[in-house]
Motif scaffolding. Structure first.
Motif, PDB file in Angstrom:
ATOM      1  N   GLU A 152      10.658  16.365  91.994  1.00 42.29           N
ATOM      2  CA  GLU A 152      10.743  14.918  92.215  1.00 42.29           C
ATOM      3  C   GLU A 152      10.930  14.601  93.710  1.00 42.29           C
ATOM      4  O   GLU A 152      10.282  13.722  94.268  1.00 42.29           O
ATOM      5  CB  GLU A 152      11.947  14.402  91.418  1.00 42.29           C
ATOM      6  N   GLU A 162       7.783  15.597  95.781  1.00 36.58           N
ATOM      7  CA  GLU A 162       6.705  14.609  95.698  1.00 36.58           C
ATOM      8  C   GLU A 162       7.010  13.391  96.571  1.00 36.58           C
ATOM      9  O   GLU A 162       6.121  12.855  97.229  1.00 36.58           O
ATOM     10  CB  GLU A 162       6.470  14.200  94.247  1.00 36.58           C
ATOM     11  N   LEU A 190      12.897   6.715  96.532  1.00 36.64           N
ATOM     12  CA  LEU A 190      12.554   7.077  95.150  1.00 36.64           C
ATOM     13  C   LEU A 190      12.821   5.902  94.205  1.00 36.64           C
ATOM     14  O   LEU A 190      12.077   5.656  93.268  1.00 36.64           O
ATOM     15  CB  LEU A 190      13.400   8.280  94.733  1.00 36.64           C
TER      16      LEU A 190
END
Ligand code: MG
Length: 249
Positions: free
Chosen positions: A118, A121, A206
């Motif tokens: 996560e 990315e 995020l």
């Protein structure tokens, strides 16, 4: 007014850009679980001074250190201290240097040990968005085209863009005109011309785009505590497009 740099000025900016790029490449080997961020700061300061350059952030606006080191939910402007990096952290490191009066400004987000997919990315998308912003930095385009290129890509991937902090012109001062938001509309803002120098620096979260400033009055964090990534290059606009002055492999 947006300054146009001449050949001599661009050569000095190249030297400054090269030094900040080398500084982060040199630091990379030390970015491991267990190191304190203040240790990274002193390694960077020694390195920059060994190249006969001056740390560009130290003392500027009262900032106390050579590096801004921002861990996990810290977006930018983290102050190096005795915080220990942990396995799985991501850490943004921003560095400036001055060579004969001209600045280079450069940031990368690094992995500490084993980082989740996560976070990897998030870093990849941020880095790619910087590349797209640089591609849009060409003569005849506008500053809004840079922001549009970044925003279009990042929001499509489902991430959010910090609004309050922006890229900037750079030269004899760290922060010159124009401001370069990481969002915007095509064909808006000043027209880009050969010889302009920019620091383009998407800050991508995020979770929420919302941020707050810690009680140290410097460190910017995400409001939801989720991680943030930051990549920055100093570039010069050329007759064909633009050249990155802070390139690394
Ligand atoms: Mg900058």
């Amino acid at each position: 007014m947006i300054k146009i740099k001449n050949k001599d000025e661009i050569n000095l900016m190249k030297k400054a850009g090269n030094i900040v790029s080398q500084t982060l490449s040199h630091l990379e080997q030390f970015i491991k679980p267990g190191i304190e961020t203040i240790e990274l700061d002193s390694i960077a300061e020694d390195f920059i001074r060994s190249k006969d350059a001056i740390p560009g952030f130290k003392g500027l606006y009262g900032f106390p250190a050579t590096l801004c080191i921002s861990v996990e939910d810290e977006v930018v402007h983290g102050i190096p201290k005795n915080r220990v990096l942990s396995d799985g952290d991501i850490v943004g490191i921003d560095v400036g240097a001055i060579v004969d009066g001209y600045y280079g400004d450069h940031a990368r987000t690094f992995e500490v040990g084993n980082v989740s997919d996560e976070k990897k990315e998030l870093m990849e998308v941020t880095k790619k968005s910087l590349e797209l912003g640089i591609e849009a930095s060409r003569p005849g385009n506008t500053i809004g085209d840079i922001g549009f290129a970044i925003q279009n890509y990042v929001e499509d991937k489902g991430y959010s863009i910090v609004r309050e902090l922006v890229g900037h012109g750079i030269g004899k001062k760290l922060h010159e005109e124009p401001q370069i938001p990481n969002y915007g509309d095509k064909n808006t803002g000043p027209i880009i011309k050969e010889g302009m120098c920019f620091a383009i620096e998407p800050m991508i979260n995020l979770g929420t785009e919302k941020i707050y400033t810690k009680s140290d009055n410097w460190t910017i964090c995400t409001q939801d505590g989720l991680p943030s990534a930051h990549f920055e290059h100093t570039i010069v606009v050329t007759n064909k497009g633009s050249q990155v002055l802070t390139q690394y492999n």
